[in-house]
Design a protein around this motif. Sequence first.
Motif, PDB file in Angstrom:
ATOM      1  N   ALA A 155      -5.514   0.041 -22.926  1.00 39.11           N
ATOM      2  CA  ALA A 155      -5.106  -0.808 -21.804  1.00 39.11           C
ATOM      3  C   ALA A 155      -5.419  -0.123 -20.480  1.00 39.11           C
ATOM      4  O   ALA A 155      -5.019   1.021 -20.253  1.00 39.11           O
ATOM      5  N   GLN A 156      -6.134  -0.840 -19.607  1.00 37.56           N
ATOM      6  CA  GLN A 156      -6.416  -0.269 -18.297  1.00 37.56           C
ATOM      7  C   GLN A 156      -5.147  -0.223 -17.456  1.00 37.56           C
ATOM      8  O   GLN A 156      -4.329  -1.147 -17.488  1.00 37.56           O
ATOM      9  N   PRO A 157      -4.957   0.843 -16.665  1.00 41.47           N
ATOM     10  CA  PRO A 157      -3.721   0.960 -15.884  1.00 41.47           C
ATOM     11  C   PRO A 157      -3.667   0.030 -14.681  1.00 41.47           C
ATOM     12  O   PRO A 157      -2.594  -0.169 -14.099  1.00 41.47           O
ATOM     13  N   GLY A 158      -4.802  -0.532 -14.258  1.00 41.99           N
ATOM     14  CA  GLY A 158      -4.777  -1.494 -13.163  1.00 41.99           C
ATOM     15  C   GLY A 158      -4.901  -0.884 -11.780  1.00 41.99           C
ATOM     16  O   GLY A 158      -4.519  -1.514 -10.784  1.00 41.99           O
ATOM     17  N   HIS A 159      -5.447   0.302 -11.673  1.00 45.36           N
ATOM     18  CA  HIS A 159      -5.635   0.924 -10.362  1.00 45.36           C
ATOM     19  C   HIS A 159      -6.832   0.295  -9.647  1.00 45.36           C
ATOM     20  O   HIS A 159      -7.877   0.032 -10.252  1.00 45.36           O
ATOM     21  N   ASP A 160      -6.669   0.083  -8.337  1.00 44.76           N
ATOM     22  CA  ASP A 160      -7.762  -0.512  -7.554  1.00 44.76           C
ATOM     23  C   ASP A 160      -7.758   0.057  -6.139  1.00 44.76           C
ATOM     24  O   ASP A 160      -7.883  -0.663  -5.159  1.00 44.76           O
ATOM     25  N   ASP A 161      -7.612   1.361  -6.024  1.00 41.55           N
ATOM     26  CA  ASP A 161      -7.592   1.993  -4.703  1.00 41.55           C
ATOM     27  C   ASP A 161      -8.988   2.002  -4.082  1.00 41.55           C
ATOM     28  O   ASP A 161     -10.008   2.023  -4.787  1.00 41.55           O
ATOM     29  N   ASP A 162      -9.006   2.002  -2.764  1.00 38.39           N
ATOM     30  CA  ASP A 162     -10.257   2.123  -2.018  1.00 38.39           C
ATOM     31  C   ASP A 162     -10.656   3.601  -1.993  1.00 38.39           C
ATOM     32  O   ASP A 162      -9.897   4.445  -1.505  1.00 38.39           O
ATOM     33  N   LEU A 163     -11.830   3.909  -2.529  1.00 48.20           N
ATOM     34  CA  LEU A 163     -12.293   5.298  -2.534  1.00 48.20           C
ATOM     35  C   LEU A 163     -12.977   5.684  -1.226  1.00 48.20           C
ATOM     36  O   LEU A 163     -13.431   6.819  -1.075  1.00 48.20           O
ATOM     37  N   GLY A 164     -13.025   4.758  -0.283  1.00 50.48           N
ATOM     38  CA  GLY A 164     -13.590   5.066   1.020  1.00 50.48           C
ATOM     39  C   GLY A 164     -15.105   4.985   1.029  1.00 50.48           C
ATOM     40  O   GLY A 164     -15.762   4.767   0.008  1.00 50.48           O
ATOM     41  N   THR A 165     -15.665   5.172   2.209  1.00 52.53           N
ATOM     42  CA  THR A 165     -17.113   5.173   2.384  1.00 52.53           C
ATOM     43  C   THR A 165     -17.518   6.436   3.119  1.00 52.53           C
ATOM     44  O   THR A 165     -16.722   7.008   3.880  1.00 52.53           O
ATOM     45  N   PRO A 166     -18.744   6.892   2.919  1.00 48.30           N
ATOM     46  CA  PRO A 166     -19.168   8.116   3.600  1.00 48.30           C
ATOM     47  C   PRO A 166     -19.152   7.934   5.105  1.00 48.30           C
ATOM     48  O   PRO A 166     -19.606   6.903   5.625  1.00 48.30           O
ATOM     49  N   PRO A 167     -18.621   8.898   5.858  1.00 50.01           N
ATOM     50  CA  PRO A 167     -18.669   8.802   7.314  1.00 50.01           C
ATOM     51  C   PRO A 167     -20.100   9.008   7.810  1.00 50.01           C
ATOM     52  O   PRO A 167     -20.951   9.563   7.118  1.00 50.01           O
ATOM     53  N   SER A 168     -20.369   8.520   9.008  1.00 51.20           N
ATOM     54  CA  SER A 168     -21.669   8.765   9.614  1.00 51.20           C
ATOM     55  C   SER A 168     -21.829  10.262   9.884  1.00 51.20           C
ATOM     56  O   SER A 168     -20.844  10.971  10.127  1.00 51.20           O
ATOM     57  N   LEU A 169     -23.057  10.720   9.842  1.00 52.56           N
ATOM     58  CA  LEU A 169     -23.328  12.128  10.085  1.00 52.56           C
ATOM     59  C   LEU A 169     -23.047  12.469  11.545  1.00 52.56           C
ATOM     60  O   LEU A 169     -23.665  11.908  12.458  1.00 52.56           O
ATOM     61  N   ASP A 170     -22.111  13.373  11.765  1.00 51.93           N
ATOM     62  CA  ASP A 170     -21.776  13.880  13.101  1.00 51.93           C
ATOM     63  C   ASP A 170     -22.104  15.367  13.103  1.00 51.93           C
ATOM     64  O   ASP A 170     -21.263  16.208  12.783  1.00 51.93           O
ATOM     65  N   LEU A 171     -23.347  15.691  13.439  1.00 51.91           N
ATOM     66  CA  LEU A 171     -23.797  17.067  13.333  1.00 51.91           C
ATOM     67  C   LEU A 171     -22.996  18.000  14.241  1.00 51.91           C
ATOM     68  O   LEU A 171     -22.734  19.150  13.877  1.00 51.91           O
TER      69      LEU A 171
END
Length: 323
Positions: A155-171
């Motif tokens: 049985a799947q536990p039902g998690h659906d969190d947002d893992l985020g997106t990569p930030p823009s490169l800020d050198l």
Amino acid sequence: MIPLDGPYYEELRVGQEMPRQPSVVIDDGMAALYQSMVGERLPMTMDRAVCETVTGRPGRLASPALVMHLSIGHSTTLTRRAIANLFYRDVRLLKPVFVGESVATTVTVAALADSRPRPGRPHRGKVLVNIVTTADGEPAVTYQRAPLLPQRGDAQPGHDDDLGTPPSLDLASYADLVPTHWDFSPLGAGIEWQPGTTLADPARDVVDNALGLVRLTNNLAMVHRDADESPYPQRLLYGGHVVGLAQASLSRVLPGMATVVGWHGCDHTGPAFEGDQVSFRHTLLDVTPAGSGRAFAVQVEGFAHRTREPEKILDWTVIAAAP
């Protein structure tokens, strides 16, 4: 208590801190053994006198890749059962680590997301992990990684969190991590490298000592030790091994390279195996002044040469400091 054969995905919860692996002192023997595995050309890791002249302090720099291998190895208390690592994100080496320092790591679950079920395949899930590594008690490395873990149950536990997106490169934010008091002049005049230009390293390399690096860095992931745990006919190579060879390649094309202060991102785009012949090409994305030197944002692409057409296995954006 985490069982020796886990954890499995459904056994984790957000905010959970994993048991710590033993801290590790990076000594001369470990540094030499690692150098024999990858063959870096980092002057400050190889020559104490050069390092002392640049940094103004006694001692020799530990390879930033070795520091990362130890940190990742520490994080495998969560990834013994890992199927794959989906990405590394926003790696920041907050301070240089020197030979003789002791590194320790804290690993905390940040987010959980069930994978889409597929007929005939056991359930699995994605885990976003926050990692903090210290050197002699001071924060040295922070980053996130996202392993894919199997489930034990049906049985799947039902998690659906947002893992985020990569930030823009800020050198500029990475350039701030280059010590301002370092004197880069002993490392040479540097290279004229224009953004958008690609430098291919003509020296291909061979992946070997795969189990040696896994053991050296206390990596517990079964898929790197046991072919029966692998989705392929042989053991899956620890992806950081390819990154280590990629950093060694970058040290050949970027003369006087002092250290690495960050990874903007790292994606393993294909599997790698012991015995693979690999090659690397390096594209400069951006460059900016940093202390008495410069910070270079470089996209490093790695390829395995198993057939007539090379297979891309690595897409790594690294921030290196050099004259």
